[in-house]
Design a protein around this motif. Structure first.
Motif: not given
Length: 95
Positions: A39-65
C-alpha cells in the motif's frame, strides 16, 4: 566468472530447482502485503505520477523513482526472516 558469481549462480540454481525460490517469493509477497508495504508503494507511485504528470512518466522512470524507497521500506523483520530461511535452506543443501 569469479568465485562469488559462481557461488551465487549455484545457490540460485539450487533454489530454483527445488522450488524454494518460488516459496520464498510467495512468503515475501505475503509479508509485504501484511505489513502494508504494498500500500505504501502504491501510494508513492501515485504521488510520483501526480507530481510528474501521467503523460510524462514511463514505467522505467517509475521503477527508478521508487526502487530505492521500496528497499528502505521493507521491514527489518521481513529481511531477517528471509535471510534465516535462506540460511536454513543452504544448511540443508550444502554439498
Amino acid at each position: 566468472m569469479n568465485k562469488e558469481s559462481r557461488v551465487k549462480a549455484t545457490i540460485n540454481q539450487k533454489l530454483t530447482e527445488t522450488g524454494e525460490r518460488e516459496r520464498l517469493k510467495e512468503l515475501l509477497r505475503a509479508k509485504l502485503t501484511e505489513c502494508g508495504w504494498m500500500d505504501q508503494m502504491k501510494a508513492h507511485c501515485k504521488e510520483v505520477i501526480k507530481e510528474k504528470g501521467l503523460e510524462h512518466v514511463t514505467v522505467e522512470d517509475l521503477v527508478v523513482e521508487i526502487t530505492a524507497k521500496g528497499r528502505v521500506l521493507v521491514p527489518d523483520s521481513v529481511k531477517k526472516e528471509l535471510l534465516l530461511r535462506i540460511r536454513a535452506f543452504l544448511s540443508q543443501h550444502a554439498s
